[in-house]
Write an enzyme that holds these catalytic residues in place. Structure first.
Site: not given
Ligand code: HEC
Length: 475
Positions: A186, A256, A349, A359, A370
């Site tokens: 990513q 991430h 979210e 959070y 997953y």
């Protein structure tokens, strides 16, 4: 009932068990006839005997509302979309048999010659009819867009290029001199953000995956880094590193990274880094990952940052426990920061980010791993924030902006929420910190990577698969 020719797919997979032993094993074998039987038993009552819909939607019209990839469809069958009436089959049907049903659906699509519809050139919404134009084609994984002025936008491509969009046309070559990025997993070149006072100071900000070679290791370590620079013609110049993490916090994981950059009206720059795949680190204030950070655009730290006086904490941290934020926007009236965050499986979210707040990831979440296993039993915990809105299953929220402009006056200050997996943009109405209405205004044009309210009042959308930028304007 039409019979489909029986086909067995056998995939050969290689696994590395330890360093020296490599073994081959049969990964999956699919039985379409068995899939057809199971479909008739479990699914036909809602999706129709011929899959063309009935009590629920067609499964063979080329339109996947909740994710088109095999893995998404598999999970939608296994875990359900229960709030919409799609049951979860995890206890009734084995994984192998879900794959058999999937093979039956795919074979039926193939037999009917189902093709994915092209991007429409218009779309209707409750308030406006919209025209859709494809502006930039031939991009490679475009990631973000921001505007220098009314006629010029910058687009990042994940492999490490910045492209210029001038008067609605892509300038052929990329900007020269962009820093090297780690384009892997990513990671790569991520956000581009133009200084609110660009006309006065010329600064442009980039977020990217920055790699370091570690002696003796065969893979580089990497972390998100923020730089700024100026454009001189087609060249990136005067680059300054305004934020980077200590090298010992760099990770070998490939995912991430975050990372969006936004500016509030008081001169702060916010950016977010995902947990880099090590979820517990999102709770550790001495580490950069799994956090929202707040700095000044020159890299200095605001004197009222919430963790400044916490021993060992990184001074740039603004909030904790953020899994992987992929959308950030500043509310045009309140100046407050809103974010969209990827949950694991389930639990995406929308959050109003307040200083020093936690959070919750991974102590609390509405999602699961997953593979279906539980991450935590807790969806709430004292001292941890609840999301302002939560999605389950996960649409893959990505790209966020408040609409501002004259073209769609009824949408003033409403949120544009993009999604990768659901391939849509949801116009979201807030009343203070509550979501009171949502409407899908773009669907199935491609994976929405970024969405922005342009200076001309049109809505600009960066898509992946197809890798294009589109403009949505009033018809
Ligand atoms: C009780 C009715 C019902 C049954 C039975 C049912 N579904 Fe569904 N399914 C739904 C509903 C409702 C949706 C949500 C979509 C919608 O709003 O039409 C849905 C959605 C889906 C989706 C997502 C489609 C997309 O566009 O992304 C898939 C895939 C799916 N169902 C497959 C199956 C399969 C396979 C079975 C049998 C194992 C099955 N469903 C059984 C009602 C049902």
């Amino acid at each position: 009932m039409r019979t489909l020719k029986k086909m067995n797919y056998v995939f050969l997979g290689l696994t590395m068990a330890g360093v020296f032993s490599i073994s081959a094993f049969v990964y999956q074998s699919r039985d379409i006839e068995k899939g057809a039987q199971l479909y008739n038993t479990y699914c036909a009552s809602c999706h129709g005997i011929d899959m063309q819909g009935g009590n629920a939607q067609s499964l063979i019209n080329g339109v996947w509302q909740f994710g088109a990839d095999d893995s998404y469809i598999f999970r939608n069958i296994k875990y359900g979309i229960t709030h919409l009436g799609m049951p979860a089959y995890e206890n009734a049907i084995s994984d192998a048999d879900i794959n058999n049903i999937l093979a039956y659906i795919r074979a039926a699509e193939k037999e009917r010659g189902v093709v994915r519809p092209d991007i429409a050139n218009e779309t209707g919404t409750m308030d406006y009819d919209m025209k859709i134009e494809v502006l930039a084609e031939g991009l490679e994984v475009p990631w973000a867009i921001d505007f220098l002025d009314k006629n010029t936008a910058l687009i990042t491509e994940k492999p490490g290029r910045v492209r210029i969009l001038k008067d609605g046309k892509l300038v052929p070559g990329p900007v020269e001199g962009i820093p090297a990025v780690l384009n892997e997993g990513q990671g790569g070149l991520l956000d581009v953000a133009v200084d609110p006072d660009y006309a006065g100071n010329g600064w442009i900000y980039l977020a990217y995956s920055h790699a370091l070679d570690v002696p003796g290791q065969n893979r580089p370590v990497a972390m998100t880094r923020i730089v700024r620079g100026k454009l001189s013609g087609n060249k990136w110049t005067q680059q300054q590193v305004i934020w980077e993490a200590p090298s010992e916090t760099y990770r070998t994981t490939r995912h991430h990274y975050g990372c969006r950059i936004v500016f509030d009206p008081w001169g702060h720059l916010f950016f977010a880094i995902g947990d880099r795949g090590i979820q517990d680190q999102a709770q550790d204030p001495s580490l950069p990952n799994g956090k929202v950070h707040r700095i000044y655009p020159d890299g200095t730290i605001p004197a009222d940052n919430p963790f400044l006086n916490v021993p060992g904490a990184m001074p740039s941290i603004y909030s904790l426990g953020n899994r992987n934020i992929q959308g950030m926007a500043i509310h045009p009236v309140t100046g407050q920061l809103w974010t969209t965050e990827h949950g694991p499986m389930g639990g995406d979210e929308l959050n109003l980010i307040l200083p020093g707040r936690n959070y919750g990831w991974p102590v609390i979440t509405y999602g699961r791993n997953y593979n279906g296993t539980i991450i935590t039993e807790n969806t709430s915990y004292p001292g941890m924030e609840q999301p302002n809105f939560m999605w389950n299953p996960s649409p893959g929220l990505c790209g966020l902006d408040f609409y501002q402009g004259d073209m769609f006056p009824k949408w003033q200050n409403k949120l544009l929420v993009g999604a990768l997996k659901y391939e849509d943009i949801t116009l979201t109405t807030l009343a203070d910190d509550r979501v009171i209405h949502t409407e899908t205004i773009l669907k199935n044009a491609g994976r929405v990577r970024d969405v922005t309210s342009g200076p001309d009042g049109a809505i600009y959308v960066v898509l992946n698969n197809p890798d294009v930028v589109i403009r949505m304007s009033a018809k």
